[in-house]
Design a protein around this motif. Structure first.
Motif, PDB file in Angstrom:
ATOM      1  N   UNK A  90       0.830  -1.201   0.000  1.00 62.23           N
ATOM      2  CA  UNK A  90       0.000   0.000   0.000  1.00 62.23           C
ATOM      3  C   UNK A  90       0.869   1.258   0.000  1.00 62.23           C
ATOM      4  N   UNK A  91       0.376   2.293  -0.664  1.00 62.76           N
ATOM      5  CA  UNK A  91       1.126   3.530  -0.803  1.00 62.76           C
ATOM      6  C   UNK A  91       1.202   4.311   0.511  1.00 62.76           C
ATOM      7  N   UNK A  92       2.294   5.000   0.690  1.00 58.56           N
ATOM      8  CA  UNK A  92       2.431   5.923   1.820  1.00 58.56           C
ATOM      9  C   UNK A  92       1.282   6.913   1.819  1.00 58.56           C
ATOM     10  N   UNK A  93       0.785   7.209   3.006  1.00 54.07           N
ATOM     11  CA  UNK A  93      -0.277   8.191   3.171  1.00 54.07           C
ATOM     12  C   UNK A  93      -1.675   7.637   3.101  1.00 54.07           C
ATOM     13  N   UNK A  94      -1.834   6.394   2.627  1.00 54.51           N
ATOM     14  CA  UNK A  94      -3.171   5.871   2.349  1.00 54.51           C
ATOM     15  C   UNK A  94      -3.772   5.055   3.481  1.00 54.51           C
ATOM     16  N   UNK A  95      -3.035   4.824   4.554  1.00 52.08           N
ATOM     17  CA  UNK A  95      -3.457   3.836   5.539  1.00 52.08           C
ATOM     18  C   UNK A  95      -4.028   4.402   6.827  1.00 52.08           C
ATOM     19  N   UNK A  96      -3.690   5.638   7.157  1.00 60.80           N
ATOM     20  CA  UNK A  96      -4.182   6.226   8.394  1.00 60.80           C
ATOM     21  C   UNK A  96      -5.410   7.088   8.171  1.00 60.80           C
ATOM     22  N   UNK A  97      -5.706   7.923   9.159  1.00 54.83           N
ATOM     23  CA  UNK A  97      -6.814   8.865   9.023  1.00 54.83           C
ATOM     24  C   UNK A  97      -6.510   9.889   7.943  1.00 54.83           C
ATOM     25  N   UNK A  98      -5.278  10.405   7.983  1.00 60.22           N
ATOM     26  CA  UNK A  98      -4.802  11.387   7.020  1.00 60.22           C
ATOM     27  C   UNK A  98      -3.333  11.106   6.715  1.00 60.22           C
ATOM     28  N   UNK A  99      -2.907  11.457   5.514  1.00 60.79           N
ATOM     29  CA  UNK A  99      -1.500  11.370   5.148  1.00 60.79           C
ATOM     30  C   UNK A  99      -1.035  12.730   4.660  1.00 60.79           C
ATOM     31  N   UNK A 100       0.145  13.147   5.090  1.00 63.00           N
ATOM     32  CA  UNK A 100       0.638  14.494   4.785  1.00 63.00           C
ATOM     33  C   UNK A 100       1.934  14.427   3.981  1.00 63.00           C
ATOM     34  N   UNK A 101       1.973  15.173   2.874  1.00 65.03           N
ATOM     35  CA  UNK A 101       3.147  15.215   2.005  1.00 65.03           C
ATOM     36  C   UNK A 101       3.697  16.635   1.903  1.00 65.03           C
ATOM     37  N   UNK A 102       4.970  16.708   1.586  1.00 67.41           N
ATOM     38  CA  UNK A 102       5.636  17.985   1.330  1.00 67.41           C
ATOM     39  C   UNK A 102       6.146  18.008  -0.101  1.00 67.41           C
ATOM     40  N   UNK A 103       6.033  19.182  -0.743  1.00 66.64           N
ATOM     41  CA  UNK A 103       6.605  19.388  -2.070  1.00 66.64           C
ATOM     42  C   UNK A 103       7.761  20.385  -2.018  1.00 66.64           C
ATOM     43  N   UNK A 104       8.416  20.455  -0.871  1.00 65.76           N
ATOM     44  CA  UNK A 104       9.612  21.302  -0.761  1.00 65.76           C
ATOM     45  C   UNK A 104      10.591  20.882  -1.858  1.00 65.76           C
ATOM     46  N   UNK A 105      11.357  21.812  -2.434  1.00 63.29           N
ATOM     47  CA  UNK A 105      12.189  21.486  -3.597  1.00 63.29           C
ATOM     48  C   UNK A 105      13.119  20.292  -3.451  1.00 63.29           C
ATOM     49  N   UNK A 106      13.533  19.960  -2.233  1.00 66.37           N
ATOM     50  CA  UNK A 106      14.463  18.843  -2.045  1.00 66.37           C
ATOM     51  C   UNK A 106      13.775  17.484  -2.050  1.00 66.37           C
ATOM     52  N   UNK A 107      12.442  17.454  -2.028  1.00 62.85           N
ATOM     53  CA  UNK A 107      11.729  16.180  -2.025  1.00 62.85           C
ATOM     54  C   UNK A 107      11.786  15.522  -3.402  1.00 62.85           C
ATOM     55  N   UNK A 108      11.504  14.217  -3.454  1.00 59.96           N
ATOM     56  CA  UNK A 108      11.525  13.498  -4.736  1.00 59.96           C
ATOM     57  C   UNK A 108      10.578  14.135  -5.742  1.00 59.96           C
ATOM     58  N   UNK A 109       9.408  14.575  -5.277  1.00 61.48           N
ATOM     59  CA  UNK A 109       8.531  15.413  -6.083  1.00 61.48           C
ATOM     60  C   UNK A 109       8.547  16.790  -5.441  1.00 61.48           C
ATOM     61  N   UNK A 110       9.408  17.656  -5.951  1.00 61.44           N
ATOM     62  CA  UNK A 110       9.598  18.974  -5.355  1.00 61.44           C
ATOM     63  C   UNK A 110       9.076  20.074  -6.257  1.00 61.44           C
ATOM     64  N   UNK A 111       8.496  21.086  -5.652  1.00 59.33           N
ATOM     65  CA  UNK A 111       8.002  22.227  -6.394  1.00 59.33           C
ATOM     66  C   UNK A 111       9.086  23.259  -6.628  1.00 59.33           C
ATOM     67  N   UNK A 112       8.658  24.458  -7.002  1.00 60.13           N
ATOM     68  CA  UNK A 112       9.572  25.581  -7.197  1.00 60.13           C
ATOM     69  C   UNK A 112       9.490  26.510  -5.996  1.00 60.13           C
ATOM     70  N   UNK A 113       9.178  25.933  -4.867  1.00 59.17           N
ATOM     71  CA  UNK A 113       9.003  26.647  -3.605  1.00 59.17           C
ATOM     72  C   UNK A 113       8.272  25.714  -2.656  1.00 59.17           C
ATOM     73  N   UNK A 114       7.541  26.266  -1.711  1.00 63.90           N
ATOM     74  CA  UNK A 114       6.821  25.435  -0.751  1.00 63.90           C
ATOM     75  C   UNK A 114       5.518  24.894  -1.337  1.00 63.90           C
ATOM     76  N   UNK A 115       5.089  23.773  -0.795  1.00 61.42           N
ATOM     77  CA  UNK A 115       3.817  23.178  -1.184  1.00 61.42           C
ATOM     78  C   UNK A 115       3.604  21.896  -0.411  1.00 61.42           C
ATOM     79  N   UNK A 116       2.356  21.458  -0.317  1.00 60.34           N
ATOM     80  CA  UNK A 116       2.057  20.225   0.395  1.00 60.34           C
ATOM     81  C   UNK A 116       0.729  19.635  -0.053  1.00 60.34           C
TER      82      UNK A 116
END
Length: 372
Positions: free
Chosen positions: A169-195
Protein backbone atom coordinates in the motif's frame (compact mmCIF):
# COMPACT_ATOMS: atom_id res chain seq x y z
CA UNK A 1 35.15 15.63 -8.46
CA UNK A 2 32.06 17.52 -7.28
CA UNK A 3 29.13 15.44 -6.09
CA UNK A 4 26.17 17.58 -4.96
CA UNK A 5 23.79 16.24 -2.33
CA UNK A 6 20.90 17.44 -4.51
CA UNK A 7 21.04 18.23 -8.25
CA UNK A 8 17.99 20.24 -9.25
CA UNK A 9 19.89 21.91 -12.08
CA UNK A 10 20.12 18.64 -14.04
CA UNK A 11 16.53 17.70 -13.22
CA UNK A 12 15.13 21.02 -14.38
CA UNK A 13 17.29 21.18 -17.51
CA UNK A 14 15.58 18.03 -18.82
CA UNK A 15 12.07 19.47 -18.38
CA UNK A 16 12.82 23.18 -18.80
CA UNK A 17 10.56 23.71 -21.81
CA UNK A 18 7.65 21.83 -20.21
CA UNK A 19 8.00 23.86 -17.01
CA UNK A 20 8.16 27.11 -18.92
CA UNK A 21 5.02 26.35 -20.91
CA UNK A 22 3.11 25.27 -17.79
CA UNK A 23 4.04 28.47 -15.95
CA UNK A 24 3.21 30.64 -18.96
CA UNK A 25 -0.23 29.02 -19.15
CA UNK A 26 -0.94 30.08 -15.58
CA UNK A 27 0.41 33.58 -16.16
CA UNK A 28 -1.73 34.01 -19.26
CA UNK A 29 -4.83 32.80 -17.41
CA UNK A 30 -4.25 35.09 -14.39
CA UNK A 31 -5.67 32.27 -12.21
CA UNK A 32 -2.87 32.41 -9.64
CA UNK A 33 -5.11 31.24 -6.79
CA UNK A 34 -7.39 28.20 -7.10
CA UNK A 35 -6.69 27.67 -10.79
CA UNK A 36 -7.79 24.42 -12.49
CA UNK A 37 -4.30 22.97 -12.04
CA UNK A 38 -4.99 22.68 -8.30
CA UNK A 39 -7.85 20.22 -8.72
CA UNK A 40 -5.98 18.39 -11.48
CA UNK A 41 -3.01 17.85 -9.16
CA UNK A 42 -5.29 16.75 -6.31
CA UNK A 43 -6.99 14.16 -8.48
CA UNK A 44 -3.71 12.79 -9.79
CA UNK A 45 -2.09 12.56 -6.35
CA UNK A 46 -5.21 10.89 -4.91
CA UNK A 47 -5.11 8.29 -7.70
CA UNK A 48 -1.35 7.82 -7.32
CA UNK A 49 -1.74 7.17 -3.60
CA UNK A 50 -4.89 5.03 -3.99
CA UNK A 51 -6.83 7.50 -1.85
CA UNK A 52 -10.35 8.81 -2.23
CA UNK A 53 -9.35 12.47 -1.83
CA UNK A 54 -6.36 14.78 -1.87
CA UNK A 55 -6.30 18.38 -0.66
CA UNK A 56 -3.52 20.70 -1.84
CA UNK A 57 -2.03 23.01 0.77
CA UNK A 58 0.74 25.56 1.14
CA UNK A 59 3.47 23.37 2.67
CA UNK A 60 4.17 20.05 4.34
CA UNK A 61 4.15 21.81 7.70
CA UNK A 62 0.73 23.29 6.97
CA UNK A 63 -0.48 19.85 5.91
CA UNK A 64 0.30 18.62 9.44
CA UNK A 65 -1.10 21.73 11.11
CA UNK A 66 -4.34 21.71 9.12
CA UNK A 67 -4.78 17.97 9.73
CA UNK A 68 -4.52 18.46 13.48
CA UNK A 69 -6.91 21.42 13.36
CA UNK A 70 -9.50 19.54 11.32
CA UNK A 71 -9.41 16.66 13.81
CA UNK A 72 -10.11 19.05 16.66
CA UNK A 73 -6.77 18.64 18.43
CA UNK A 74 -5.85 21.51 20.73
CA UNK A 75 -5.00 22.57 24.29
CA UNK A 76 -4.89 19.71 26.78
CA UNK A 77 -4.58 17.01 24.12
CA UNK A 78 -1.56 14.77 23.60
CA UNK A 79 -0.15 13.50 20.33
CA UNK A 80 2.42 10.69 20.22
CA UNK A 81 5.28 11.03 17.76
CA UNK A 82 9.01 10.53 17.32
CA UNK A 83 11.80 12.82 18.56
CA UNK A 84 13.97 11.91 15.55
CA UNK A 85 12.41 13.92 12.74
CA UNK A 86 12.16 17.38 11.22
CA UNK A 87 11.02 20.10 13.61
CA UNK A 88 7.58 20.67 12.07
CA UNK A 89 6.24 17.28 13.19
CA UNK A 90 6.31 18.28 16.85
CA UNK A 91 6.10 22.01 16.14
CA UNK A 92 2.66 21.66 14.57
CA UNK A 93 1.38 19.86 17.68
CA UNK A 94 2.89 22.48 19.97
CA UNK A 95 1.52 25.38 17.93
CA UNK A 96 -2.06 24.27 18.62
CA UNK A 97 -1.46 24.07 22.37
CA UNK A 98 -1.34 20.27 22.40
CA UNK A 99 1.52 18.28 23.90
CA UNK A 100 3.96 16.20 21.85
CA UNK A 101 4.64 12.88 23.59
CA UNK A 102 7.80 11.30 22.26
CA UNK A 103 8.49 7.61 21.68
CA UNK A 104 11.92 6.29 20.70
CA UNK A 105 12.80 4.92 17.26
CA UNK A 106 13.78 1.56 15.85
CA UNK A 107 17.53 1.22 15.59
CA UNK A 108 17.55 -0.14 12.04
CA UNK A 109 14.95 1.96 10.17
CA UNK A 110 15.10 5.27 12.15
CA UNK A 111 11.27 5.15 12.28
CA UNK A 112 9.12 5.24 15.43
CA UNK A 113 9.13 1.97 17.41
CA UNK A 114 5.51 0.73 17.52
CA UNK A 115 6.24 -1.55 20.48
CA UNK A 116 6.72 1.54 22.66
CA UNK A 117 3.58 3.43 21.64
CA UNK A 118 0.88 1.84 23.79
CA UNK A 119 2.77 2.57 27.01
CA UNK A 120 2.77 6.27 26.04
CA UNK A 121 -1.02 6.46 25.55
CA UNK A 122 -2.92 8.36 28.24
CA UNK A 123 -6.52 9.54 28.65
CA UNK A 124 -5.44 12.77 26.93
CA UNK A 125 -3.98 11.10 23.84
CA UNK A 126 -5.88 11.94 20.68
CA UNK A 127 -3.56 10.95 17.83
CA UNK A 128 -0.34 9.32 16.72
CA UNK A 129 1.93 10.87 14.08
CA UNK A 130 4.30 8.23 12.70
CA UNK A 131 6.95 9.65 10.36
CA UNK A 132 8.04 7.82 7.21
CA UNK A 133 11.64 8.88 7.51
CA UNK A 134 14.09 9.10 4.60
CA UNK A 135 11.61 7.52 2.15
CA UNK A 136 10.56 4.35 4.01
CA UNK A 137 7.07 3.95 5.50
CA UNK A 138 6.97 3.41 9.26
CA UNK A 139 5.73 0.11 10.73
CA UNK A 140 2.11 1.18 10.31
CA UNK A 141 0.21 -2.08 10.76
CA UNK A 142 0.68 -2.34 14.56
CA UNK A 143 0.34 1.44 14.92
CA UNK A 144 -3.07 1.36 13.24
CA UNK A 145 -4.12 -1.64 15.36
CA UNK A 146 -3.18 0.21 18.56
CA UNK A 147 -4.96 3.35 17.36
CA UNK A 148 -8.16 1.48 16.57
CA UNK A 149 -8.09 -0.20 19.97
CA UNK A 150 -7.47 3.09 21.77
CA UNK A 151 -9.67 5.21 19.45
CA UNK A 152 -6.86 7.45 18.20
CA UNK A 153 -6.37 9.24 14.91
CA UNK A 154 -3.34 8.33 12.79
CA UNK A 155 -1.78 11.23 10.89
CA UNK A 156 0.96 9.80 8.68
CA UNK A 157 3.78 12.29 8.22
CA UNK A 158 4.78 11.07 4.78
CA UNK A 159 6.61 14.27 3.80
CA UNK A 160 9.63 12.25 2.64
CA UNK A 161 7.87 9.21 1.22
CA UNK A 162 5.45 10.03 -1.61
CA UNK A 163 5.29 6.84 -3.69
CA UNK A 164 6.82 4.50 -1.09
CA UNK A 165 4.96 1.27 -0.30
CA UNK A 166 4.29 -0.65 2.92
CA UNK A 167 2.93 -4.17 2.49
CA UNK A 168 1.78 -3.21 -0.99
CA UNK A 169 0.00 0.00 0.00
CA UNK A 170 1.13 3.53 -0.80
CA UNK A 171 2.43 5.92 1.82
CA UNK A 172 -0.28 8.19 3.17
CA UNK A 173 -3.17 5.87 2.35
CA UNK A 174 -3.46 3.84 5.54
CA UNK A 175 -4.18 6.23 8.39
CA UNK A 176 -6.81 8.86 9.02
CA UNK A 177 -4.80 11.39 7.02
CA UNK A 178 -1.50 11.37 5.15
CA UNK A 179 0.64 14.49 4.78
CA UNK A 180 3.15 15.22 2.01
CA UNK A 181 5.64 17.99 1.33
CA UNK A 182 6.60 19.39 -2.07
CA UNK A 183 9.61 21.30 -0.76
CA UNK A 184 12.19 21.49 -3.60
CA UNK A 185 14.46 18.84 -2.04
CA UNK A 186 11.73 16.18 -2.02
CA UNK A 187 11.52 13.50 -4.74
CA UNK A 188 8.53 15.41 -6.08
CA UNK A 189 9.60 18.97 -5.36
CA UNK A 190 8.00 22.23 -6.39
CA UNK A 191 9.57 25.58 -7.20
CA UNK A 192 9.00 26.65 -3.60
CA UNK A 193 6.82 25.43 -0.75
CA UNK A 194 3.82 23.18 -1.18
CA UNK A 195 2.06 20.22 0.39
CA UNK A 196 -0.83 17.77 0.11
CA UNK A 197 -3.15 15.92 2.48
CA UNK A 198 -4.66 12.60 1.38
CA UNK A 199 -7.51 10.66 2.97
CA UNK A 200 -10.13 8.00 2.33
CA UNK A 201 -12.75 10.15 4.09
CA UNK A 202 -14.62 12.46 1.68
CA UNK A 203 -16.35 14.36 4.51
CA UNK A 204 -13.05 15.07 6.22
CA UNK A 205 -11.60 16.23 2.90
CA UNK A 206 -14.46 18.72 2.57
CA UNK A 207 -13.61 20.11 6.00
CA UNK A 208 -9.95 20.41 5.03
CA UNK A 209 -10.85 22.31 1.85
CA UNK A 210 -12.96 24.76 3.82
CA UNK A 211 -10.35 25.23 6.52
CA UNK A 212 -7.51 25.86 4.05
CA UNK A 213 -9.42 28.94 2.86
CA UNK A 214 -10.24 30.61 6.19
CA UNK A 215 -12.92 28.06 7.03
CA UNK A 216 -15.31 29.53 4.49
CA UNK A 217 -18.26 27.49 3.27
CA UNK A 218 -20.21 29.59 0.82
CA UNK A 219 -20.70 33.15 2.03
CA UNK A 220 -20.78 32.30 5.73
CA UNK A 221 -18.45 29.72 7.20
CA UNK A 222 -18.97 27.92 10.54
CA UNK A 223 -15.21 27.69 11.27
CA UNK A 224 -12.15 29.85 11.63
CA UNK A 225 -9.53 28.25 9.40
CA UNK A 226 -6.51 29.86 7.80
CA UNK A 227 -4.82 30.58 4.51
CA UNK A 228 -3.30 27.21 3.62
CA UNK A 229 -3.83 27.33 -0.16
CA UNK A 230 -1.32 26.00 -2.69
CA UNK A 231 -0.43 28.51 -5.43
CA UNK A 232 -1.53 27.59 -8.93
CA UNK A 233 2.01 28.13 -10.26
CA UNK A 234 3.29 25.45 -7.88
CA UNK A 235 0.56 23.02 -8.95
CA UNK A 236 1.44 23.62 -12.61
CA UNK A 237 5.12 22.83 -11.99
CA UNK A 238 4.28 19.71 -9.98
CA UNK A 239 2.00 18.45 -12.76
CA UNK A 240 4.98 18.61 -15.13
CA UNK A 241 7.17 16.66 -12.71
CA UNK A 242 4.68 14.02 -11.59
CA UNK A 243 4.91 11.80 -14.73
CA UNK A 244 8.68 11.58 -14.17
CA UNK A 245 8.42 10.58 -10.51
CA UNK A 246 8.48 6.79 -10.86
CA UNK A 247 11.52 6.99 -13.13
CA UNK A 248 13.31 9.14 -10.59
CA UNK A 249 12.41 6.63 -7.87
CA UNK A 250 13.86 3.78 -9.92
CA UNK A 251 17.09 5.72 -10.47
CA UNK A 252 17.37 6.33 -6.72
CA UNK A 253 16.80 2.64 -5.98
CA UNK A 254 19.47 1.67 -8.52
CA UNK A 255 21.90 4.11 -6.90
CA UNK A 256 21.04 2.71 -3.47
CA UNK A 257 21.70 -0.84 -4.68
CA UNK A 258 25.09 0.22 -6.02
CA UNK A 259 25.96 1.91 -2.73
CA UNK A 260 24.85 -1.22 -0.85
CA UNK A 261 27.19 -3.33 -2.95
CA UNK A 262 30.22 -1.06 -2.63
CA UNK A 263 29.77 -0.10 1.01
CA UNK A 264 29.58 -3.73 2.08
CA UNK A 265 33.40 -3.66 1.93
CA UNK A 266 33.63 -1.02 4.71
CA UNK A 267 32.90 -2.74 8.06
CA UNK A 268 32.41 0.47 10.07
CA UNK A 269 29.53 1.63 7.88
CA UNK A 270 25.98 0.41 8.44
CA UNK A 271 23.88 0.67 5.28
CA UNK A 272 20.17 1.60 5.31
CA UNK A 273 17.75 -1.15 6.27
CA UNK A 274 14.65 -1.56 4.12
CA UNK A 275 12.17 -4.14 5.40
CA UNK A 276 11.38 -6.90 2.90
CA UNK A 277 7.72 -5.85 2.69
CA UNK A 278 8.60 -2.18 2.15
CA UNK A 279 9.60 -0.29 -0.97
CA UNK A 280 11.63 2.83 -0.19
CA UNK A 281 11.87 5.83 -2.47
CA UNK A 282 15.23 6.82 -0.90
CA UNK A 283 14.44 10.47 -0.41
CA UNK A 284 17.75 10.20 1.43
CA UNK A 285 20.35 7.44 1.64
CA UNK A 286 21.44 7.56 5.27
CA UNK A 287 24.35 5.54 6.56
CA UNK A 288 25.50 5.00 10.12
CA UNK A 289 29.14 5.71 10.76
CA UNK A 290 31.09 6.54 13.95
CA UNK A 291 31.84 10.27 14.27
CA UNK A 292 29.42 11.26 11.55
CA UNK A 293 30.24 14.94 12.07
CA UNK A 294 33.93 14.34 11.30
CA UNK A 295 33.01 12.22 8.30
CA UNK A 296 30.76 14.99 6.99
CA UNK A 297 33.62 17.47 7.08
CA UNK A 298 35.96 15.01 5.34
CA UNK A 299 33.46 14.41 2.52
CA UNK A 300 32.81 18.13 2.09
CA UNK A 301 36.53 18.85 1.82
CA UNK A 302 36.57 16.38 -1.06
CA UNK A 303 33.70 17.98 -2.96
CA UNK A 304 30.91 15.68 -1.74
CA UNK A 305 27.61 17.08 -0.52
CA UNK A 306 26.30 15.38 2.62
CA UNK A 307 24.24 16.24 5.65
CA UNK A 308 23.42 15.26 9.20
CA UNK A 309 19.71 15.96 9.09
CA UNK A 310 18.86 15.74 12.76
CA UNK A 311 21.94 16.38 14.92
CA UNK A 312 19.75 16.80 18.00
CA UNK A 313 16.64 14.94 19.08
CA UNK A 314 13.55 17.14 19.36
CA UNK A 315 13.36 16.32 23.08
CA UNK A 316 16.69 18.15 23.48
CA UNK A 317 15.54 21.38 21.79
CA UNK A 318 15.34 24.31 24.16
CA UNK A 319 11.83 25.25 23.04
CA UNK A 320 10.54 21.87 24.23
CA UNK A 321 12.31 21.96 27.61
CA UNK A 322 9.00 22.27 29.48
CA UNK A 323 8.03 18.77 28.30
CA UNK A 324 10.47 17.49 30.92
CA UNK A 325 12.59 15.22 28.74
CA UNK A 326 16.35 15.03 29.07
CA UNK A 327 19.42 13.47 27.57
CA UNK A 328 19.24 9.68 27.77
CA UNK A 329 15.45 9.46 27.59
CA UNK A 330 15.49 8.28 23.96
CA UNK A 331 18.81 6.51 23.45
CA UNK A 332 18.19 5.24 19.92
CA UNK A 333 17.23 8.71 18.69
CA UNK A 334 20.27 10.21 20.39
CA UNK A 335 22.53 7.54 18.91
CA UNK A 336 21.10 8.16 15.44
CA UNK A 337 21.78 11.88 15.83
CA UNK A 338 25.50 11.22 16.26
CA UNK A 339 25.92 8.36 13.78
CA UNK A 340 23.68 9.15 10.79
CA UNK A 341 24.89 10.80 7.61
CA UNK A 342 23.00 11.36 4.35
CA UNK A 343 25.08 10.97 1.18
CA UNK A 344 24.07 11.84 -2.42
CA UNK A 345 21.35 9.60 -3.86
CA UNK A 346 19.65 11.86 -6.45
CA UNK A 347 18.71 10.40 -9.87
CA UNK A 348 21.40 12.30 -11.79
CA UNK A 349 24.29 10.59 -9.96
CA UNK A 350 26.86 8.93 -12.23
CA UNK A 351 28.67 5.70 -11.46
CA UNK A 352 31.90 7.69 -11.23
CA UNK A 353 30.38 9.99 -8.63
CA UNK A 354 29.13 7.04 -6.57
CA UNK A 355 32.59 5.48 -6.73
CA UNK A 356 34.14 8.76 -5.55
CA UNK A 357 31.76 8.96 -2.58
CA UNK A 358 32.55 5.37 -1.56
CA UNK A 359 36.28 5.92 -2.03
CA UNK A 360 36.26 8.91 0.30
CA UNK A 361 34.16 7.08 2.87
CA UNK A 362 36.74 4.30 2.77
CA UNK A 363 39.56 6.81 3.21
CA UNK A 364 37.82 8.28 6.26
CA UNK A 365 37.05 4.86 7.74
CA UNK A 366 40.67 3.78 7.43
CA UNK A 367 41.88 6.98 9.09
CA UNK A 368 39.74 6.42 12.15
CA UNK A 369 41.33 4.79 15.21
CA UNK A 370 40.27 1.21 15.89
CA UNK A 371 37.93 0.79 18.87
CA UNK A 372 39.80 -0.31 21.97
Amino acid sequence: MKVPLLDLETQHAAIRDELGQALRTVIDSNRFVDGPQIRDLEERIAAYCSCAEAVAVSSGTDALLLSLMALGIGPGDEVITTPYTFFSTAGSIWRLGAKPVFVDIEKDTFNIDPSRIEAAVSERTKAVIPVDLFGQVAELQPIIEISKRRELFVIEDAAQSLGARHRGRRAGSMGTLGCFSFYPSKNLGGLGDGGMIVTQDAELAAVLRAWRSHGASGSSGPWVGGNFRLDTLQAAALLVKLPHLEGWHEARRANAARYDELLSEIPSIVRPTVREYNESIFNQYVIRIPRADACREHLRRNGIGCEIYYPLGLHQHECFASLGYGKGDFPESERAATESLAIPIHPALTQQQIAHVVEQLSVFAKSEPSPS
